[in-house]
Structures are given as C-alpha cells and as structure tokens.
Design a protein around this motif. Structure first.
Motif, PDB file in Angstrom:
ATOM      1  N   ASN A   1      50.698  36.528  21.116  1.00  0.00           N
ATOM      2  CA  ASN A   1      51.870  35.821  21.608  1.00  0.00           C
ATOM      3  C   ASN A   1      52.260  34.740  20.618  1.00  0.00           C
ATOM      4  O   ASN A   1      51.473  34.361  19.760  1.00  0.00           O
ATOM      5  CB  ASN A   1      51.565  35.180  22.969  1.00  0.00           C
ATOM      6  N   GLY A   2      53.461  34.221  20.781  1.00  0.00           N
ATOM      7  CA  GLY A   2      53.875  33.042  20.039  1.00  0.00           C
ATOM      8  C   GLY A   2      53.181  31.815  20.612  1.00  0.00           C
ATOM      9  O   GLY A   2      52.289  31.922  21.467  1.00  0.00           O
ATOM     10  N   GLN A   3      53.610  30.656  20.153  1.00  0.00           N
ATOM     11  CA  GLN A   3      53.000  29.394  20.564  1.00  0.00           C
ATOM     12  C   GLN A   3      52.825  29.312  22.081  1.00  0.00           C
ATOM     13  O   GLN A   3      53.735  29.641  22.822  1.00  0.00           O
ATOM     14  CB  GLN A   3      53.873  28.224  20.101  1.00  0.00           C
ATOM     15  N   ILE A   4      51.666  28.880  22.523  1.00  0.00           N
ATOM     16  CA  ILE A   4      51.406  28.704  23.946  1.00  0.00           C
ATOM     17  C   ILE A   4      51.410  27.215  24.284  1.00  0.00           C
ATOM     18  O   ILE A   4      51.375  26.360  23.401  1.00  0.00           O
ATOM     19  CB  ILE A   4      50.082  29.374  24.389  1.00  0.00           C
ATOM     20  N   ASP A   5      51.433  26.931  25.600  1.00  0.00           N
ATOM     21  CA  ASP A   5      51.366  25.565  26.078  1.00  0.00           C
ATOM     22  C   ASP A   5      50.437  25.517  27.293  1.00  0.00           C
ATOM     23  O   ASP A   5      49.771  26.507  27.612  1.00  0.00           O
ATOM     24  CB  ASP A   5      52.760  25.026  26.411  1.00  0.00           C
ATOM     25  N   ALA A   6      50.393  24.388  27.971  1.00  0.00           N
ATOM     26  CA  ALA A   6      49.472  24.214  29.099  1.00  0.00           C
ATOM     27  C   ALA A   6      49.714  25.245  30.202  1.00  0.00           C
ATOM     28  O   ALA A   6      48.763  25.783  30.775  1.00  0.00           O
ATOM     29  CB  ALA A   6      49.600  22.797  29.662  1.00  0.00           C
ATOM     30  N   ALA A   7      50.965  25.538  30.502  1.00  0.00           N
ATOM     31  CA  ALA A   7      51.273  26.530  31.541  1.00  0.00           C
ATOM     32  C   ALA A   7      50.757  27.912  31.145  1.00  0.00           C
ATOM     33  O   ALA A   7      50.300  28.684  31.991  1.00  0.00           O
ATOM     34  CB  ALA A   7      52.775  26.575  31.807  1.00  0.00           C
ATOM     35  N   ASP A   8      50.822  28.219  29.850  1.00  0.00           N
ATOM     36  CA  ASP A   8      50.342  29.511  29.373  1.00  0.00           C
ATOM     37  C   ASP A   8      48.820  29.625  29.492  1.00  0.00           C
ATOM     38  O   ASP A   8      48.291  30.707  29.741  1.00  0.00           O
ATOM     39  CB  ASP A   8      50.756  29.738  27.927  1.00  0.00           C
ATOM     40  N   VAL A   9      48.123  28.513  29.309  1.00  0.00           N
ATOM     41  CA  VAL A   9      46.672  28.528  29.478  1.00  0.00           C
ATOM     42  C   VAL A   9      46.327  28.870  30.923  1.00  0.00           C
ATOM     43  O   VAL A   9      45.449  29.692  31.192  1.00  0.00           O
ATOM     44  CB  VAL A   9      46.033  27.187  29.049  1.00  0.00           C
ATOM     45  N   ALA A  10      47.046  28.271  31.857  1.00  0.00           N
ATOM     46  CA  ALA A  10      46.828  28.578  33.278  1.00  0.00           C
ATOM     47  C   ALA A  10      47.141  30.042  33.568  1.00  0.00           C
ATOM     48  O   ALA A  10      46.401  30.713  34.297  1.00  0.00           O
ATOM     49  CB  ALA A  10      47.682  27.656  34.148  1.00  0.00           C
ATOM     50  N   ALA A  11      48.212  30.555  32.990  1.00  0.00           N
ATOM     51  CA  ALA A  11      48.573  31.964  33.186  1.00  0.00           C
ATOM     52  C   ALA A  11      47.514  32.881  32.573  1.00  0.00           C
ATOM     53  O   ALA A  11      47.204  33.939  33.131  1.00  0.00           O
ATOM     54  CB  ALA A  11      49.945  32.250  32.564  1.00  0.00           C
ATOM     55  N   ALA A  12      46.964  32.467  31.442  1.00  0.00           N
ATOM     56  CA  ALA A  12      45.904  33.254  30.806  1.00  0.00           C
ATOM     57  C   ALA A  12      44.690  33.351  31.719  1.00  0.00           C
ATOM     58  O   ALA A  12      44.078  34.412  31.857  1.00  0.00           O
ATOM     59  CB  ALA A  12      45.525  32.642  29.458  1.00  0.00           C
TER      60      ALA A  12
ATOM     61  N   PRO B   1      48.139  26.871  12.213  1.00  0.00           N
ATOM     62  CA  PRO B   1      47.672  25.559  11.754  1.00  0.00           C
ATOM     63  C   PRO B   1      48.400  24.443  12.498  1.00  0.00           C
ATOM     64  O   PRO B   1      49.581  24.573  12.830  1.00  0.00           O
ATOM     65  CB  PRO B   1      48.043  25.533  10.269  1.00  0.00           C
ATOM     66  N   ASP B   2      47.704  23.371  12.757  1.00  0.00           N
ATOM     67  CA  ASP B   2      48.337  22.207  13.388  1.00  0.00           C
ATOM     68  C   ASP B   2      49.429  21.660  12.474  1.00  0.00           C
ATOM     69  O   ASP B   2      49.332  21.727  11.251  1.00  0.00           O
ATOM     70  CB  ASP B   2      47.301  21.111  13.643  1.00  0.00           C
ATOM     71  N   GLY B   3      50.475  21.123  13.089  1.00  0.00           N
ATOM     72  CA  GLY B   3      51.509  20.420  12.343  1.00  0.00           C
ATOM     73  C   GLY B   3      52.586  21.271  11.708  1.00  0.00           C
ATOM     74  O   GLY B   3      53.364  20.771  10.903  1.00  0.00           O
ATOM     75  N   GLU B   4      52.679  22.544  12.045  1.00  0.00           N
ATOM     76  CA  GLU B   4      53.756  23.366  11.472  1.00  0.00           C
ATOM     77  C   GLU B   4      55.125  22.906  11.964  1.00  0.00           C
ATOM     78  O   GLU B   4      56.102  22.993  11.243  1.00  0.00           O
ATOM     79  CB  GLU B   4      53.574  24.847  11.837  1.00  0.00           C
ATOM     80  N   GLU B   5      55.188  22.457  13.198  1.00  0.00           N
ATOM     81  CA  GLU B   5      56.430  21.955  13.785  1.00  0.00           C
ATOM     82  C   GLU B   5      56.121  20.692  14.565  1.00  0.00           C
ATOM     83  O   GLU B   5      55.025  20.537  15.105  1.00  0.00           O
ATOM     84  CB  GLU B   5      57.049  23.001  14.724  1.00  0.00           C
ATOM     85  N   ALA B   6      57.088  19.816  14.661  1.00  0.00           N
ATOM     86  CA  ALA B   6      56.888  18.520  15.311  1.00  0.00           C
ATOM     87  C   ALA B   6      56.511  18.647  16.792  1.00  0.00           C
ATOM     88  O   ALA B   6      55.701  17.879  17.293  1.00  0.00           O
ATOM     89  CB  ALA B   6      58.144  17.672  15.167  1.00  0.00           C
ATOM     90  N   ASN B   7      57.066  19.605  17.493  1.00  0.00           N
ATOM     91  CA  ASN B   7      56.819  19.728  18.936  1.00  0.00           C
ATOM     92  C   ASN B   7      55.644  20.643  19.280  1.00  0.00           C
ATOM     93  O   ASN B   7      55.392  20.924  20.446  1.00  0.00           O
ATOM     94  CB  ASN B   7      58.079  20.227  19.642  1.00  0.00           C
ATOM     95  N   GLN B   8      54.919  21.085  18.300  1.00  0.00           N
ATOM     96  CA  GLN B   8      53.805  22.005  18.503  1.00  0.00           C
ATOM     97  C   GLN B   8      52.586  21.260  19.055  1.00  0.00           C
ATOM     98  O   GLN B   8      52.145  20.282  18.470  1.00  0.00           O
ATOM     99  CB  GLN B   8      53.470  22.642  17.153  1.00  0.00           C
ATOM    100  N   PRO B   9      52.017  21.713  20.176  1.00  0.00           N
ATOM    101  CA  PRO B   9      50.803  21.050  20.669  1.00  0.00           C
ATOM    102  C   PRO B   9      49.628  21.307  19.725  1.00  0.00           C
ATOM    103  O   PRO B   9      49.463  22.427  19.238  1.00  0.00           O
ATOM    104  CB  PRO B   9      50.551  21.687  22.034  1.00  0.00           C
ATOM    105  N   PRO B  10      48.835  20.295  19.423  1.00  0.00           N
ATOM    106  CA  PRO B  10      47.685  20.507  18.543  1.00  0.00           C
ATOM    107  C   PRO B  10      46.667  21.433  19.196  1.00  0.00           C
ATOM    108  O   PRO B  10      46.514  21.455  20.420  1.00  0.00           O
ATOM    109  CB  PRO B  10      47.113  19.111  18.335  1.00  0.00           C
ATOM    110  N   HIS B  11      45.973  22.193  18.370  1.00  0.00           N
ATOM    111  CA  HIS B  11      45.025  23.159  18.918  1.00  0.00           C
ATOM    112  C   HIS B  11      43.942  22.470  19.751  1.00  0.00           C
ATOM    113  O   HIS B  11      43.465  23.030  20.731  1.00  0.00           O
ATOM    114  CB  HIS B  11      44.423  24.027  17.812  1.00  0.00           C
TER     115      HIS B  11
END
Length: 108
Positions: A13-24, A37-47
C-alpha cells in the motif's frame, strides 16, 4: 482499506496512518514493513510513530527504507527474513511500488 495483494500473505500500500494500523489489526495483519524513508514529505508520519501504534495493536513492525527503486542487498535480506516468518504482511512506501519491487527481488 484496499491493499494490493501480491502474494498469499503479502500486501502493499501507499503511506499508512493511525487509522490504517487499526484496519490492519482488524484484517489480521501480523507484521508491517515500512519501505519509506522518514522525511520524504512534510506531512508523512515518521516510522517510529507508526511502529509504536503497530506494537500497541500487537503487530510487529520492520523498517526497511528504500530511497528509490534501486534495491539494496540489505533490504532484500531483511525482507527475506520477514517472509521466512510466514506471517500476514502489509508493506508500505509512498505509493506501494517500492514495496512491490522489493518483494519481487526477495522472492527471486
């Protein structure tokens, strides 16, 4: 969540977020692999943030970052170790492409 299934127990999948972790967790994912890698985009949550959420949910988390589509031997070996565990895996990056390329390199 609509992941792309590329093997019996491997989804990308593409970038995930907290809701996606719950869905997983709901979908029975046992291990999440971050190929972004961390920091590719400003709004990307760090791993590390997603790793903490995954571990809270009882999901293992592995960080195997890829900067581009050039697959490094250590990333291949890392994914081979993940696949040897025979768990239901969700791998993600920005779009899912790097995760797919790494999977193909690991199963050759």
């Amino acid at each position: 969540m609509s992941w792309t299934q590329i093997a019996d127990k491997f989804f990308v999948n593409g970038q995930i977020d907290a809701a996606d972790v719950a869905a997983a967790k709901e979908a029975g994912i046992e291990l999440i692999v971050c190929n972004r890698p961390d920091g590719e985009e400003a709004n990307q949550p760090p791993h590390a943030q997603l790793k903490a959420l995954a571990e809270e949910a009882g999901i293992e988390f592995t960080y195997l970052p890829m900067r581009d589509l050039n697959v490094l031997p250590e990333a291949v070996e890392g994914l081979k170790a993940v696949l040897a565990q025979d768990k239901k895996v969700l791998a993600y990056c920005r779009s899912g492409r790097r995760s797919s390329v790494l999977f193909e390199a690991a199963v050759v």
